[in-house]
Design a protein around this motif. Structure first.
Motif, PDB file in Angstrom:
ATOM      1  N   GLY A   5      53.429  41.298  32.376  1.00  0.00           N
ATOM      2  CA  GLY A   5      52.209  41.493  31.602  1.00  0.00           C
ATOM      3  C   GLY A   5      51.022  41.872  32.465  1.00  0.00           C
ATOM      4  N   ARG A   6      49.888  42.010  31.818  1.00  0.00           N
ATOM      5  CA  ARG A   6      48.633  42.317  32.505  1.00  0.00           C
ATOM      6  C   ARG A   6      47.909  41.012  32.812  1.00  0.00           C
ATOM      7  N   TRP A   7      47.195  40.997  33.933  1.00  0.00           N
ATOM      8  CA  TRP A   7      46.423  39.830  34.357  1.00  0.00           C
ATOM      9  C   TRP A   7      45.000  40.290  34.621  1.00  0.00           C
ATOM     10  N   LEU A   8      44.089  39.879  33.751  1.00  0.00           N
ATOM     11  CA  LEU A   8      42.706  40.330  33.825  1.00  0.00           C
ATOM     12  C   LEU A   8      41.844  39.281  34.512  1.00  0.00           C
ATOM     13  N   LEU A   9      40.749  39.739  35.094  1.00  0.00           N
ATOM     14  CA  LEU A   9      39.796  38.845  35.750  1.00  0.00           C
ATOM     15  C   LEU A   9      38.451  38.940  35.043  1.00  0.00           C
ATOM     16  N   ARG A  10      37.975  37.798  34.591  1.00  0.00           N
ATOM     17  CA  ARG A  10      36.672  37.712  33.921  1.00  0.00           C
ATOM     18  C   ARG A  10      35.794  36.719  34.672  1.00  0.00           C
ATOM     19  N   ILE A  11      34.581  37.112  34.977  1.00  0.00           N
ATOM     20  CA  ILE A  11      33.640  36.208  35.628  1.00  0.00           C
ATOM     21  C   ILE A  11      32.732  35.622  34.543  1.00  0.00           C
ATOM     22  N   ASP A  12      32.864  34.324  34.336  1.00  0.00           N
ATOM     23  CA  ASP A  12      32.106  33.639  33.269  1.00  0.00           C
ATOM     24  C   ASP A  12      30.722  33.258  33.792  1.00  0.00           C
ATOM     25  N   ASP A  13      29.807  34.227  33.720  1.00  0.00           N
ATOM     26  CA  ASP A  13      28.497  34.066  34.355  1.00  0.00           C
ATOM     27  C   ASP A  13      27.352  33.867  33.377  1.00  0.00           C
ATOM     28  N   LEU A  14      27.658  33.371  32.156  1.00  0.00           N
ATOM     29  CA  LEU A  14      26.584  33.174  31.175  1.00  0.00           C
ATOM     30  C   LEU A  14      25.662  32.015  31.532  1.00  0.00           C
ATOM     31  N   ASP A  15      26.208  30.983  32.151  1.00  0.00           N
ATOM     32  CA  ASP A  15      25.412  29.783  32.445  1.00  0.00           C
ATOM     33  C   ASP A  15      24.575  30.037  33.697  1.00  0.00           C
ATOM     34  N   THR A  16      23.543  30.864  33.544  1.00  0.00           N
ATOM     35  CA  THR A  16      22.769  31.353  34.687  1.00  0.00           C
ATOM     36  C   THR A  16      22.149  30.257  35.555  1.00  0.00           C
ATOM     37  N   PRO A  17      21.698  29.109  34.989  1.00  0.00           N
ATOM     38  CA  PRO A  17      21.127  28.083  35.877  1.00  0.00           C
ATOM     39  C   PRO A  17      22.131  27.537  36.893  1.00  0.00           C
ATOM     40  N   ARG A  18      23.426  27.628  36.603  1.00  0.00           N
ATOM     41  CA  ARG A  18      24.449  27.079  37.493  1.00  0.00           C
ATOM     42  C   ARG A  18      25.060  28.129  38.410  1.00  0.00           C
ATOM     43  N   ASN A  19      24.771  29.404  38.158  1.00  0.00           N
ATOM     44  CA  ASN A  19      25.356  30.452  38.983  1.00  0.00           C
ATOM     45  C   ASN A  19      24.815  30.396  40.409  1.00  0.00           C
ATOM     46  N   MET A  20      25.679  30.673  41.375  1.00  0.00           N
ATOM     47  CA  MET A  20      25.283  30.691  42.783  1.00  0.00           C
ATOM     48  C   MET A  20      25.293  32.137  43.273  1.00  0.00           C
ATOM     49  N   PRO A  21      24.199  32.595  43.860  1.00  0.00           N
ATOM     50  CA  PRO A  21      24.159  33.977  44.356  1.00  0.00           C
ATOM     51  C   PRO A  21      25.326  34.267  45.305  1.00  0.00           C
ATOM     52  N   GLY A  22      25.995  35.367  45.048  1.00  0.00           N
ATOM     53  CA  GLY A  22      27.092  35.791  45.903  1.00  0.00           C
ATOM     54  C   GLY A  22      28.431  35.151  45.591  1.00  0.00           C
ATOM     55  N   ALA A  23      28.447  34.141  44.700  1.00  0.00           N
ATOM     56  CA  ALA A  23      29.706  33.434  44.434  1.00  0.00           C
ATOM     57  C   ALA A  23      30.733  34.339  43.765  1.00  0.00           C
TER      58      ALA A  23
ATOM     59  N   LEU B 169      46.297  37.982  45.034  1.00  0.00           N
ATOM     60  CA  LEU B 169      46.247  37.887  43.577  1.00  0.00           C
ATOM     61  C   LEU B 169      45.368  39.013  43.031  1.00  0.00           C
ATOM     62  N   TYR B 170      45.971  40.177  42.885  1.00  0.00           N
ATOM     63  CA  TYR B 170      45.236  41.362  42.433  1.00  0.00           C
ATOM     64  C   TYR B 170      45.307  41.467  40.917  1.00  0.00           C
ATOM     65  N   TRP B 171      44.164  41.711  40.315  1.00  0.00           N
ATOM     66  CA  TRP B 171      44.046  41.783  38.861  1.00  0.00           C
ATOM     67  C   TRP B 171      44.208  43.221  38.382  1.00  0.00           C
ATOM     68  N   ASP B 172      44.376  43.364  37.079  1.00  0.00           N
ATOM     69  CA  ASP B 172      44.512  44.681  36.462  1.00  0.00           C
ATOM     70  C   ASP B 172      43.169  45.124  35.896  1.00  0.00           C
ATOM     71  N   GLY B 173      42.848  46.390  36.039  1.00  0.00           N
ATOM     72  CA  GLY B 173      41.625  46.932  35.462  1.00  0.00           C
ATOM     73  C   GLY B 173      40.375  46.489  36.203  1.00  0.00           C
ATOM     74  N   GLU B 174      39.235  46.729  35.567  1.00  0.00           N
ATOM     75  CA  GLU B 174      37.945  46.378  36.152  1.00  0.00           C
ATOM     76  C   GLU B 174      37.639  44.899  35.934  1.00  0.00           C
ATOM     77  N   VAL B 175      36.868  44.318  36.840  1.00  0.00           N
ATOM     78  CA  VAL B 175      36.389  42.949  36.639  1.00  0.00           C
ATOM     79  C   VAL B 175      35.435  42.939  35.455  1.00  0.00           C
ATOM     80  N   ASP B 176      35.600  41.949  34.585  1.00  0.00           N
ATOM     81  CA  ASP B 176      34.761  41.826  33.392  1.00  0.00           C
ATOM     82  C   ASP B 176      33.723  40.721  33.624  1.00  0.00           C
ATOM     83  N   TYR B 177      32.473  41.012  33.288  1.00  0.00           N
ATOM     84  CA  TYR B 177      31.392  40.041  33.443  1.00  0.00           C
ATOM     85  C   TYR B 177      30.818  39.697  32.068  1.00  0.00           C
ATOM     86  N   GLN B 178      30.758  38.407  31.760  1.00  0.00           N
ATOM     87  CA  GLN B 178      30.219  37.989  30.469  1.00  0.00           C
ATOM     88  C   GLN B 178      28.817  38.532  30.230  1.00  0.00           C
TER      89      GLN B 178
END
Length: 301
Positions: free
Chosen positions: A43-61, A74-83
């Motif tokens: 199957g396909r394995w997608l990567l999503r960065i769950d970055d909605l909770d902006t107060p908890r996000n760390m720059p560069g993480a 661990l290489y993902w399929d397609g483009e990285v998705d950002y919330q």
């Protein structure tokens, strides 16, 4: 519950870390299980960065997470998705729920709810609140049982109204809450197989409920055991779990496969990353984790 996708649907899985810090052993363990299950099923394995909770996000993480996954092969399929690129879609889901009269404003403070932390008592549901005052949005739960079968944990049943109460889908600070964001994201990306840790098992009935309200199909779920420390606490950023070392990728992958009960042969410990992953995909047996909710990660010390 929502519609269950047919068995013939092509496998689409995902890993969805939050950029609140670097990956630690527990998060890489979940990523590896999700990756292996997807690859074993071709199957396909997608990567999503769950970055909605902006107060908890760390720059560069976010970039650190990408680098770490690549370092471990661990290489993902397609483009990285950002919330954060999909705010309009979350708002569309909010409007849909409002049009169904499924939401109401809640002005309750944490101090007011201190005596009832587990089950929301419905203060704002029975007392009309002004939409001009700072408020969260809660979804109305109904007195019905949400049932689903988890691939590892078996049959799960929860009555949201009596066991949890109405839950928040949009916070007072305007940030879309995890439950709704996850449901919209999985629908948007056509995710039909979710492999994640057991600490999110209690979230699944809420997500099934939202999927039903929004008319979305429900993915299949597999909740793998947590890695815990000596005191039985989940390895997490909150417990100051150390970031994994990309320079120790081979031995760390071997450890994770051991924790996942895959019984890797000893000669793999010092093998190349590609060889370890090739063996792991071919021999992946998720059922070895059945009915297990926690494993010790002490071997890593």
């Amino acid at each position: 519950m929502g519609l269950i996708l047919p068995n013939s649907a092509p496998y689409i899985g995902r890993f969805a870390p939050s950029p609140t810090g670097p990956l630690h052993l527990g998060s890489l363990y979940t990523a590896l299980a999700s990756y292996l299950d997807a690859r074993r099923h071709k199957g396909r394995w997608l990567l999503r960065i769950d970055d909605l909770d902006t107060p908890r996000n760390m720059p560069g993480a976010g970039d650190e997470i990408l680098y770490c996954l690549q370092s471990f092969g661990l290489y993902w399929d397609g483009e990285v998705d950002y919330q954060s690129d999909h705010l309009e879609q979350y708002e569309q889901a909010i409007v849909q729920l409002q049009n169904q009269h499924a939401l109401y404003p809640c002005t309750c403070s944490r101090s007011l709810l201190a005596n009832s932390p587990l089950i929301y008592p419905g203060y704002c549901r029975t007392n009309e609140q002004s939409a001009h005052a700072p408020h969260a949005l809660r979804v109305k739960t109904t007195d019905v049982s949400i049932d689903f079968s988890d691939a590892l944990q078996g049959k799960i049943s929860q009555n949201l109204a009596s066991e949890y109460g109405d839950f928040i889908v949009k916070r007072k600070d305007g940030i879309i809450a995890y439950q709704l964001a996850c449901v919209v994201d999985d629908q948007r990306q056509a995710i039909n197989q979710v492999v994640r840790a057991c600490d999110l098992l209690d979230s699944t009935p809420k997500q099934h409920y939202l999927q039903r309200l929004l008319g979305y199909p429900s993915p299949r779920y597999m909740h793998i055991p947590l890695i815990v420390d000596r005191e039985g606490h989940k390895l997490s950023k909150q417990t100051r779990a150390e970031a994994v070392n990309p320079n120790q990728a081979g031995p760390t992958l071997f450890l994770l496969l051991t924790l996942l009960k895959q019984n890797p042969p000893l000669n793999l410990r010092l093998a190349a990353i590609d060889s370890i992953l090739e063996w792991a995909i071919e021999h992946w047996q998720a059922e070895r984790l059945t009915n297990t909710q926690a494993v010790s990660g002490l071997q890593h010390n």
